[in-house]
Design a protein around this motif. Structure first.
Motif, PDB file in Angstrom:
ATOM      1  N   PRO A   1      -4.412   6.214  -8.870  1.00 30.32           N
ATOM      2  CA  PRO A   1      -4.210   5.894 -10.251  1.00 30.32           C
ATOM      3  C   PRO A   1      -2.814   5.406 -10.244  1.00 30.32           C
ATOM      4  O   PRO A   1      -1.931   5.406  -9.476  1.00 30.32           O
ATOM      5  N   PRO A   2      -2.396   4.723 -11.492  1.00 27.42           N
ATOM      6  CA  PRO A   2      -1.128   4.274 -11.681  1.00 27.42           C
ATOM      7  C   PRO A   2      -0.070   5.288 -11.553  1.00 27.42           C
ATOM      8  O   PRO A   2      -0.056   6.503 -11.529  1.00 27.42           O
ATOM      9  N   ASP A   3       1.254   4.678 -11.311  1.00 27.17           N
ATOM     10  CA  ASP A   3       2.235   5.783 -11.159  1.00 27.17           C
ATOM     11  C   ASP A   3       2.746   6.242 -12.451  1.00 27.17           C
ATOM     12  O   ASP A   3       2.440   5.874 -13.532  1.00 27.17           O
ATOM     13  N   ALA A   4       3.556   7.336 -12.178  1.00 26.30           N
ATOM     14  CA  ALA A   4       3.898   8.183 -13.465  1.00 26.30           C
ATOM     15  C   ALA A   4       4.486   7.099 -14.770  1.00 26.30           C
ATOM     16  O   ALA A   4       4.240   7.460 -15.974  1.00 26.30           O
ATOM     17  N   HIS A   5       5.229   6.382 -14.258  1.00 27.18           N
ATOM     18  CA  HIS A   5       5.948   5.425 -15.305  1.00 27.18           C
ATOM     19  C   HIS A   5       4.970   4.865 -16.202  1.00 27.18           C
ATOM     20  O   HIS A   5       5.095   4.779 -17.443  1.00 27.18           O
ATOM     21  N   TRP A   6       3.889   4.203 -15.505  1.00 26.01           N
ATOM     22  CA  TRP A   6       2.663   3.762 -16.276  1.00 26.01           C
ATOM     23  C   TRP A   6       2.228   4.622 -17.214  1.00 26.01           C
ATOM     24  O   TRP A   6       1.714   4.242 -18.420  1.00 26.01           O
ATOM     25  N   VAL A   7       1.620   5.618 -16.691  1.00 27.98           N
ATOM     26  CA  VAL A   7       1.025   6.799 -17.469  1.00 27.98           C
ATOM     27  C   VAL A   7       1.928   7.107 -18.992  1.00 27.98           C
ATOM     28  O   VAL A   7       1.409   7.177 -19.824  1.00 27.98           O
ATOM     29  N   GLU A   8       3.133   7.165 -18.586  1.00 24.89           N
ATOM     30  CA  GLU A   8       4.045   7.552 -19.658  1.00 24.89           C
ATOM     31  C   GLU A   8       4.166   6.383 -20.520  1.00 24.89           C
ATOM     32  O   GLU A   8       3.997   6.703 -21.905  1.00 24.89           O
ATOM     33  N   ASP A   9       4.452   5.125 -20.037  1.00 28.21           N
ATOM     34  CA  ASP A   9       4.240   4.084 -21.066  1.00 28.21           C
ATOM     35  C   ASP A   9       2.890   3.780 -21.795  1.00 28.21           C
ATOM     36  O   ASP A   9       2.966   3.710 -23.079  1.00 28.21           O
TER      37      ASP A   9
END
Length: 124
Positions: A9-17
């Protein structure tokens, strides 16, 4: 529900964005595509999603696979699948869906489930 590829899964920054964009606080930084059943309900879902996400696009690669199957006579009628209650749809507001996909459904009198884009079956 979100589906990831076989990669992690994508990193946390991507999910937050993504969630910031999902909540309408800023535009998405990547294209957002939709693939659903090629039937009136699936296209209504796409149309409704366009209200929330005006930049959403149909995943034409997947829909072309479905349209090819419809053109070969594969798929199901709304009656055969117990989906007569879906009625009809003539317009989604997306030029490609309205001018390519819906006319093929009308021409063949068939619908097809999204899973047929990647499987050997066409659903009911």
């Amino acid at each position: 529900r979100f589906y990831w590829s076989s990669e992690s899964p994508p990193d946390a920054h991507w999910v937050e964005d993504f969630m910031t964009s999902w909540n309408g606080l800023k535009p998405f930084s990547v294209p957002i595509y939709y693939l659903g059943d090629l039937d009136p309900s699936g296209l209504r879902i796409f149309s409704q999603m366009r209200h929330a996400f005006p930049d959403i696009l149909p995943w034409t690669t997947g829909y072309e696979l479905l349209l090819n199957r419809l053109d070969q006579g594969e798929g199901h009628t709304l009656e055969d699948s117990g989906k007569l209650g879906q009625g009809t749809i003539t317009r989604t507001g997306c030029q490609w869906i309205d001018e390519v996909a819906i006319p093929m459904m009308e021409k063949t009198c068939l619908c097809i489930d999204q899973e047929a884009a990647i499987s050997g079956t066409y659903g009911c």
